[in-house]
Enzyme design. Structure first.
Site, PDB file in Angstrom:
ATOM      1  N   LYS A 277      50.494  56.833  55.090  1.00 56.34           N
ATOM      2  CA  LYS A 277      51.060  57.972  54.062  1.00 56.34           C
ATOM      3  C   LYS A 277      51.914  57.841  52.666  1.00 56.34           C
ATOM      4  O   LYS A 277      53.043  56.408  53.479  1.00 56.34           O
ATOM      5  CB  LYS A 277      52.065  58.035  55.386  1.00 56.34           C
TER       6      LYS A 277
HETATM    7  O1  G3P Z   1      56.865  62.794  60.157  1.00 53.18           O
HETATM    8  C1  G3P Z   1      57.077  64.035  59.586  1.00 53.18           C
HETATM    9  C2  G3P Z   1      57.821  65.124  59.863  1.00 53.18           C
HETATM   10  O2  G3P Z   1      56.989  66.149  60.873  1.00 53.18           O
HETATM   11  C3  G3P Z   1      58.373  65.026  60.659  1.00 53.18           C
HETATM   12  O3  G3P Z   1      60.067  65.990  61.136  1.00 53.18           O
HETATM   13  O4  G3P Z   1      61.435  66.823  63.085  1.00 53.18           O
HETATM   14  O5  G3P Z   1      62.380  64.763  61.386  1.00 53.18           O
HETATM   15  O6  G3P Z   1      62.004  66.757  60.570  1.00 53.18           O
HETATM   16  P1  G3P Z   1      61.799  65.880  61.078  1.00 53.18           P
END
Ligand code: G3P
Length: 225
Positions: free
Chosen positions: A83
């Protein structure tokens, strides 16, 4: 549409695997930190139990550092996806790694133009963060729609992975738009199956069934014991 789970929790991953619907996992540094275990120990366990792709994020911010960390990450398991954030250094690293056959998931995508560059650099996945855009008053799913259109215009093979999913509605919209993947927190994954009318309907069926006074499985002397 493929379902990935957005977590570094091995117990959540095992529960999701048991549902039989899990196609992969995405992690990020915040999710790893939340588990309060060693990075390598956590990631290696996840890679070993998940049959599909597992995204693991670099924390270096320069090109050379990203490449070095990516090499380390791919050594951890053949299902590892690297990533990489969508910065200038990140896009350079994405191009170099993709040309070398490494699968890259470009993360922290907040615009269709970032997604266009990601596809040109050869990323395997693009991760638009819909929830974080919604948090700022922008309609997150709008960029997913734009990216789908752009990728289809040019037949880009980069998979559109909807990330930062906060609710079942994000998943529904992702499927309507034709996203390739939705990565969802465990709680949202469980919520997808829940419906109060299902529970009410089932309770009524079971109540009525009692009036039939039989069992579905024929009772035999052996079974009765
Ligand atoms: O893994 C990346 C993403 O899905 C993060 O989500 O909820 O931290 O904005 P969030």
């Amino acid at each position: 549409m493929k379902f990935f789970i957005d977590t570094a929790s091995v117990s959540e991953i095992r529960e999701a695997l048991a549902m039989g619907l899990l196609d992969g996992v995405t992690t990020n540094p915040s999710l790893i930190a939340k588990e309060k275990r060693g990075f390598r120990e956590t990631v290696e366990e996840i890679l070993s139990i998940v049959p599909g792709p597992v995204s693991i994020e670099v924390v270096a911010t320069d090109y050379k550092g990203m490449l070095a960390e990516a090499r380390e990450i791919v050594r951890m398991g053949e299902n590892a996806v690297v990533k990489i954030p969508l910065t200038l250094e990140g896009i350079k690293a994405t191009k170099a790694l993709s040309e070398g056959g490494v699968k890259v998931n470009n993360t922290l995508c907040f615009s269709p133009l970032q997604a266009l560059l990601s596809a040109k650099a050869g990323a395997a996945y693009i991760s638009p963060f819909v929830g974080r855009l919604d948090d700022r008053g922008h309609e997150g799913m709008e960029i997913v729609r734009d990216i789908r259109g752009i990728y289809d215009n040019y037949d880009f093979r980069t998979e559109l992975l909807v990330a930062s999913v906060r609710s079942p509605l994000h998943v529904l919209e992702a499927a309507r738009i034709g996203a390739d993947v939705a990565t969802v927190p465990y709680a949202v994954l469980c919520d997808l199956i829940k419906h109060p009318l299902t529970d009410v309907g089932l309770a009524k069926f079971l109540e009525d069934w009692k009036k039939v006074g039989e069992t579905v499985i024929r009772e035999t002397a052996g079974a009765a014991r």
